[in-house]
Design an enzyme around this catalytic site. Structure first.
Site, short mmCIF file in Angstrom:
data_model
loop_
_atom_site.label_atom_id
_atom_site.label_comp_id
_atom_site.label_asym_id
_atom_site.label_seq_id
_atom_site.Cartn_x
_atom_site.Cartn_y
_atom_site.Cartn_z
N ALA A 1 0.84 -1.21 0.00
CA ALA A 1 0.00 0.00 0.00
C ALA A 1 0.87 1.25 0.00
CB ALA A 1 -0.92 -0.01 1.22
N VAL B 1 4.99 -4.39 -3.78
CA VAL B 1 5.88 -4.24 -2.62
C VAL B 1 7.17 -3.59 -3.11
CG1 VAL B 1 4.92 -6.24 -1.42
CG2 VAL B 1 6.94 -6.54 -2.86
N ALA C 1 15.20 5.16 -17.30
CA ALA C 1 16.59 5.46 -17.68
C ALA C 1 16.63 6.58 -18.73
CB ALA C 1 17.27 4.20 -18.20
N LEU D 1 14.33 8.97 -19.24
CA LEU D 1 13.93 10.25 -18.63
C LEU D 1 15.10 10.84 -17.85
CD1 LEU D 1 10.35 9.26 -17.42
CD2 LEU D 1 10.90 10.93 -19.20
N CYS E 1 12.87 6.17 -7.85
CA CYS E 1 12.97 5.29 -9.01
C CYS E 1 14.21 5.47 -9.89
CB CYS E 1 11.73 5.46 -9.88
SG CYS E 1 10.27 4.81 -9.08
N LYS F 1 17.66 4.03 -8.67
CA LYS F 1 17.50 2.60 -8.40
C LYS F 1 17.34 1.82 -9.71
CE LYS F 1 13.30 1.34 -6.84
NZ LYS F 1 12.65 0.44 -7.78
N LYS G 1 10.88 16.72 -5.27
CA LYS G 1 10.27 17.58 -6.28
C LYS G 1 9.06 18.23 -5.64
CE LYS G 1 7.28 15.19 -9.15
NZ LYS G 1 6.88 14.20 -10.15
N ARG H 1 16.91 25.06 -8.60
CA ARG H 1 15.86 24.61 -9.52
C ARG H 1 15.71 25.56 -10.69
NH1 ARG H 1 14.87 19.29 -9.06
NH2 ARG H 1 15.00 18.74 -6.87
C1 UDX Z 1 6.95 1.11 -5.75
C2 UDX Z 1 7.40 -0.18 -6.37
O1 UDX Z 1 7.06 -1.24 -5.56
C3 UDX Z 1 8.84 -0.13 -6.71
O2 UDX Z 1 9.29 -1.30 -7.29
C4 UDX Z 1 8.95 0.95 -7.68
O3 UDX Z 1 10.18 0.96 -8.29
C5 UDX Z 1 8.67 2.23 -6.97
O4 UDX Z 1 7.40 2.20 -6.49
P1 UDX Z 1 6.55 2.32 -3.61
O5 UDX Z 1 5.08 2.12 -3.72
O6 UDX Z 1 7.10 3.67 -3.86
O7 UDX Z 1 7.31 1.28 -4.51
O8 UDX Z 1 7.15 1.73 -2.29
P2 UDX Z 1 6.65 1.87 -0.83
O9 UDX Z 1 5.95 3.16 -0.63
O10 UDX Z 1 7.82 1.51 0.01
O11 UDX Z 1 5.51 0.75 -0.73
C6 UDX Z 1 5.73 -0.61 -0.68
C7 UDX Z 1 4.81 -1.20 0.38
O12 UDX Z 1 4.93 -2.61 0.37
C8 UDX Z 1 5.12 -0.75 1.82
O13 UDX Z 1 3.99 -0.14 2.39
C9 UDX Z 1 5.50 -2.04 2.54
O14 UDX Z 1 5.09 -2.08 3.88
C10 UDX Z 1 4.79 -3.08 1.70
N1 UDX Z 1 5.34 -4.42 1.83
C11 UDX Z 1 6.67 -4.64 1.71
C12 UDX Z 1 4.49 -5.48 2.10
O15 UDX Z 1 3.28 -5.31 2.24
N2 UDX Z 1 5.02 -6.74 2.21
C13 UDX Z 1 6.35 -6.98 2.13
O16 UDX Z 1 6.78 -8.12 2.25
C14 UDX Z 1 7.20 -5.89 1.85
C1 UDX Z 2 9.48 8.98 -12.22
C2 UDX Z 2 8.88 8.79 -13.61
O1 UDX Z 2 8.58 10.08 -14.17
C3 UDX Z 2 7.62 7.94 -13.54
O2 UDX Z 2 7.11 7.68 -14.84
C4 UDX Z 2 7.95 6.61 -12.86
O3 UDX Z 2 6.79 5.82 -12.72
C5 UDX Z 2 8.57 6.86 -11.50
O4 UDX Z 2 9.72 7.71 -11.63
P1 UDX Z 2 8.95 10.53 -10.13
O5 UDX Z 2 10.26 10.04 -9.60
O6 UDX Z 2 7.75 10.50 -9.25
O7 UDX Z 2 8.55 9.72 -11.45
O8 UDX Z 2 9.13 12.06 -10.59
P2 UDX Z 2 9.67 12.82 -11.89
O9 UDX Z 2 8.68 13.87 -12.22
O10 UDX Z 2 10.05 11.90 -12.97
O11 UDX Z 2 10.95 13.57 -11.33
C6 UDX Z 2 12.11 12.88 -10.93
C7 UDX Z 2 13.20 13.86 -10.57
O12 UDX Z 2 13.71 14.51 -11.72
C8 UDX Z 2 12.76 14.98 -9.62
O13 UDX Z 2 13.76 15.20 -8.64
C9 UDX Z 2 12.62 16.18 -10.52
O14 UDX Z 2 12.82 17.40 -9.85
C10 UDX Z 2 13.75 15.92 -11.52
N1 UDX Z 2 13.57 16.57 -12.83
C11 UDX Z 2 12.50 16.29 -13.61
C12 UDX Z 2 14.55 17.47 -13.28
O15 UDX Z 2 15.55 17.72 -12.59
N2 UDX Z 2 14.40 18.04 -14.51
C13 UDX Z 2 13.34 17.76 -15.33
O16 UDX Z 2 13.27 18.31 -16.44
C14 UDX Z 2 12.35 16.86 -14.85
#
Ligand code: UDX
Ligand code: UDX
Length: 458
Positions: free
Chosen positions: A12, A89, A224, A226, A275, A278, A338, A432
């Site tokens: 969640a 997860v 990658a 983006l 993301c 990672k 952001k 920024r």
């Molecule tokens: C997601 C995706 O899972 C990740 O692979 C992607 O690259 C980024 O976004 P996100 O939703 O951001 O991750 O992660 P997080 O907010 O940490 O949520 C994961 C949830 O899974 C946590 O609430 C954690 O408690 C839960 N979890 C983890 C379980 O319910 N069971 C487990 O065994 C491990």
């Molecule tokens: C990203 C991807 O956009 C999304 O599709 C994927 O599912 C998860 O990873 P997110 O990490 O939530 O989403 O935000 P994003 O808007 O992509 O920004 C990532 C980082 O790049 C931020 O720190 C933002 O400030 C920075 N950014 C973005 C820049 O520095 N310059 C830009 O032109 C755009």
């Protein structure tokens, strides 16, 4: 095709919560349950304060919670009644053993697969929502069908492309939805059933179907690409600062080419978020495992450029402020990675704060939604860092202001008042690149944008 009426999501978090809330909103005829091992998080989803700040999320949850959206920690019961299980997860970067610092840590993933296997009461479709290394679906299927497993499990990939801060708009009208499956009769039938969920609100031509491996790799590749665009813009900034070119103008000129397009060309202090780094490191690791060192080096450089940009920002601050910030008060405006999110994972602001604290600066961190996370992450610096929600109080007596998150509130500040409150000379570092630099210079600030020459009164 069997209609998937009981949808379950395990995890969640930032991905699982909003995505399932949107599915519940758009599919009132399906029951959507989200489970998590974290009881506090499950409670928060059902309480007055959601687990994180995301514009528009509250409304979607309010419209669906208890109607056809349910949160629970009872994983066995939820798996038993599900027709399809989305797995969201977390898959953080491994911090130990082989591939440490690069490979994805798949322990939660495998644990979840084993849970699904032991609680399943019938055949199931299992959908990878988390970002995963290519070919994880094979491993998942092997775990699910190991031992005396009696059921058939069809493993699909349906990566989530939402960005934080715009998650609801992204889910409401996605550029595309991607569903990958095995190209067998059972795989294709499962694919059609999952496509049918999204087809409730996403035009069919925006729902792309591929094989599982393409789908898994597309998610890594999209992030990658983006990130690579941002690092490319950032790679021009030093040259701009030294030559009189302005990176904002260069990005505009480049982006006007329809083959390139204007998005993700904004230079700054660096990209953050859970993301980009990672997923690129994961891609690097996959390339290395296949012996593809050139491809690995290429993608690794995107992350290295980002790290360089973060440390370079602090280098610029030091140099401008007479090579010492010890004992100086510096206001950091923004800590979230952001705007429009409370998320601080991999935020460049942490790197900047750590380096400045090492230089013995006195820091005041100000952010409209991320101070709680900032407090936890910067606790090791003790009294050297303080936290202040009011930007005018944060800048009082400060020698410098560094803007690290592009919150609209900061652009709208009364900068003459900010200048008046600060100690002189007053330095402004715009990480920024979104403030009106000329006007700030005219107010008296020494202005240091990114990717254009500094504007100093000295
Ligand atoms: C997601 C995706 O899972 C990740 O692979 C992607 O690259 C980024 O976004 P996100 O939703 O951001 O991750 O992660 P997080 O907010 O940490 O949520 C994961 C949830 O899974 C946590 O609430 C954690 O408690 C839960 N979890 C983890 C379980 O319910 N069971 C487990 O065994 C491990
Ligand atoms: C990203 C991807 O956009 C999304 O599709 C994927 O599912 C998860 O990873 P997110 O990490 O939530 O989403 O935000 P994003 O808007 O992509 O920004 C990532 C980082 O790049 C931020 O720190 C933002 O400030 C920075 N950014 C973005 C820049 O520095 N310059 C830009 O032109 C755009």
């Amino acid at each position: 095709m069997n209609k998937l009426t009981h949808i379950l999501c395990i995890g969640a978090g930032y991905v699982g919560g909003p995505t399932m809330a949107m599915i519940a909103k758009k599919c009132p005829d399906r029951k959507v349950t989200v489970v998590d091992i974290n009881e506090a998080r499950i409670a928060a989803w059902q309480g007055p304060d959601l687990p994180f700040y995301e514009p528009g999320l509250r409304e979607v949850v309010d419209a669906t919670l208890g109607r056809n959206l349910f949160f629970s920690t009872d994983i066995p019961a939820a798996v038993a009644e599900a027709d399809v299980v989305f797995v969201a997860v977390n898959t953080p970067t491994k911090t130990f053993g082989q591939g440490a610092g690069r490979a994805a840590d798949l322990q939660y993933w495998e644990k979840t697969a084993r849970e699904i296997q032991s609680y399943a009461t019938h055949d199931l479709i299992v959908v990878e929502k988390s970002t995963l290394p290519v070919r994880t679906a094979t491993a998942m299927k092997r775990v699910l069908e190991s031992g005396d497993s009696r059921h058939h499990f069809e493993v699909l990939s349906n990566p989530e492309f939402l960005a934080e801060g715009t998650a609801i708009a992204d889910l409401e009208a996605p550029d595309r939805v991607l569903v990958g499956s095995a190209e067998t009769p059972a795989g294709l039938a499962a694919r059609e059933a999952v496509v049918d969920i999204y087809a409730s609100w996403v035009p069919r031509e925006r729902i792309l179907t591929t094989n599982v491996w393409s789908s898994e790799l597309s998610k890594l590749a999209a992030n990658a690409f983006l990130a690579q665009r941002i690092s490319s813009a950032n790679a021009l900034t030093e040259l701009c600062e030294k030559t009189g070119a302005d990176v904002t103008e260069v990005s505009r000129a480049i982006g006007a080419d329809s083959r390139i397009g204007p998005k993700f060309l904004k230079a700054g202090v660096g990209f953050g978020g859970s993301c980009f780094k990672k997923d690129i490191l994961n891609l690097v690791y996959l390339c290395e495992q296949q012996g593809l060192s050139r491809a690995a080096d290429y993608w690794r450089a995107v992350v290295e450029m980002n790290e360089h940009q973060e440390t370079r920002f602090v280098g610029t601050m030091l140099k401008a402020m007479f090579n010492t910030v010890a004992g100086k008060r510096i206001a950091l405006l923004g800590y979230a990675f952001k705007a429009d999110t409370s998320d601080t994972r991999e935020t460049p602001a942490k790197v900047v704060a750590d380096l400045l604290a090492e230089e013995r600066a006195e820091l005041v961190v100000c952010d409209p939604h991320a101070l709680e996370n900032a407090r936890k992450e910067l606790a090791p610096h003790g009294g050297r860092v303080s936290f202040e929600p009011d930007p005018y109080k944060a800048v009082e007596g400060a020698d410098a202001v560094a803007v690290l998150t592009d919150w609209r509130q900061f652009a709208a500040l009364d900068w003459a008042r900010v200048y008046a409150l600060m100690r002189k000379p007053a330095f402004l570092f715009d990480g920024r690149n979104f403030l009106p630099h000329r006007a700030l210079f005219d107010l008296g600030f020494h202005v240091y944008p990114i990717g254009k020459p500094p504007m100093s009164h000295f």
